[in-house]
Design a protein around this motif. Sequence first.
Motif, PDB file in Angstrom:
ATOM      1  N   ASP A  19      57.430  55.129  75.531  1.00 49.60           N
ATOM      2  CA  ASP A  19      55.999  54.441  74.300  1.00 49.60           C
ATOM      3  C   ASP A  19      55.669  53.508  75.520  1.00 49.60           C
ATOM      4  O   ASP A  19      56.873  52.671  75.834  1.00 49.60           O
ATOM      5  N   LEU A  20      54.695  53.047  75.901  1.00 50.57           N
ATOM      6  CA  LEU A  20      54.210  52.260  77.087  1.00 50.57           C
ATOM      7  C   LEU A  20      53.496  51.250  76.884  1.00 50.57           C
ATOM      8  O   LEU A  20      53.316  50.086  76.981  1.00 50.57           O
ATOM      9  N   GLU A  21      53.751  51.150  75.348  1.00 49.33           N
ATOM     10  CA  GLU A  21      52.958  50.066  74.340  1.00 49.33           C
ATOM     11  C   GLU A  21      54.099  49.367  73.355  1.00 49.33           C
ATOM     12  O   GLU A  21      53.555  49.650  72.456  1.00 49.33           O
ATOM     13  N   THR A  22      54.574  48.748  73.324  1.00 49.99           N
ATOM     14  CA  THR A  22      55.913  48.256  72.799  1.00 49.99           C
ATOM     15  C   THR A  22      56.390  46.513  73.131  1.00 49.99           C
ATOM     16  O   THR A  22      56.286  46.172  74.540  1.00 49.99           O
ATOM     17  N   HIS A  23      56.405  45.649  72.365  1.00 46.08           N
ATOM     18  CA  HIS A  23      55.958  44.487  72.090  1.00 46.08           C
ATOM     19  C   HIS A  23      57.684  43.897  71.804  1.00 46.08           C
ATOM     20  O   HIS A  23      57.992  44.497  70.656  1.00 46.08           O
ATOM     21  N   TYR A  24      57.753  42.839  72.541  1.00 48.94           N
ATOM     22  CA  TYR A  24      58.852  41.533  71.685  1.00 48.94           C
ATOM     23  C   TYR A  24      58.489  40.175  71.977  1.00 48.94           C
ATOM     24  O   TYR A  24      57.636  40.183  72.745  1.00 48.94           O
ATOM     25  N   ALA A  25      59.098  39.468  70.803  1.00 51.78           N
ATOM     26  CA  ALA A  25      58.830  38.029  71.065  1.00 51.78           C
ATOM     27  C   ALA A  25      59.664  37.094  71.319  1.00 51.78           C
ATOM     28  O   ALA A  25      61.019  37.578  70.294  1.00 51.78           O
ATOM     29  N   VAL A  26      59.814  35.718  71.766  1.00 54.60           N
ATOM     30  CA  VAL A  26      60.909  34.985  72.869  1.00 54.60           C
ATOM     31  C   VAL A  26      59.919  33.610  71.962  1.00 54.60           C
ATOM     32  O   VAL A  26      58.660  33.066  72.430  1.00 54.60           O
ATOM     33  N   GLU A  27      60.906  33.417  70.770  1.00 56.48           N
ATOM     34  CA  GLU A  27      60.330  31.661  69.328  1.00 56.48           C
ATOM     35  C   GLU A  27      60.592  30.609  70.883  1.00 56.48           C
ATOM     36  O   GLU A  27      59.273  29.721  70.840  1.00 56.48           O
TER      37      GLU A  27
END
Length: 146
Positions: A19-27
């Motif tokens: 999967d080439l379109e995966t995200h995460y977030a850093v508060e």
Amino acid sequence: MQTVCNKGHRKEKSVKIIDLETHYAVEEAYALKGETIKGYSDTSENVGGVKVDPLQRVLSLNNIEERLEHMEKAGIDACVMSHQAGIEAAEPEHAVELARLANDKLYEITQKYKGRVYGWAALPMRAPEAAAEELERCLKQLGFFG
């Protein structure tokens, strides 16, 4: 393993689905931009007729264990992950620190889930020289794909 037929001969071939379109977030990245993830909960969104709290939607990006379970069910072997907070559009005076913070967090994730999660660098594009330096650091020191 997938069975592949080639001119009547059968052989086993390993095919990896990524999967080439995966995200995460850093508060902390939101805070450095002068925003908060909590600010996203001020409004609600309708997704498929269901009211969705954007705060929960953003924070759900960080549930890597759950994501890996979904990947497993979908037959996805690995993912290339990147940060979703818009670091490329951040003001240059904050963007460099934002990118480094996000990339360091992603490095931790890639080390914890080796072979399943690979990194794609967040870059401070409005600070071109710093973006080039951060990309080099991510490729050479952190082992990111790009």
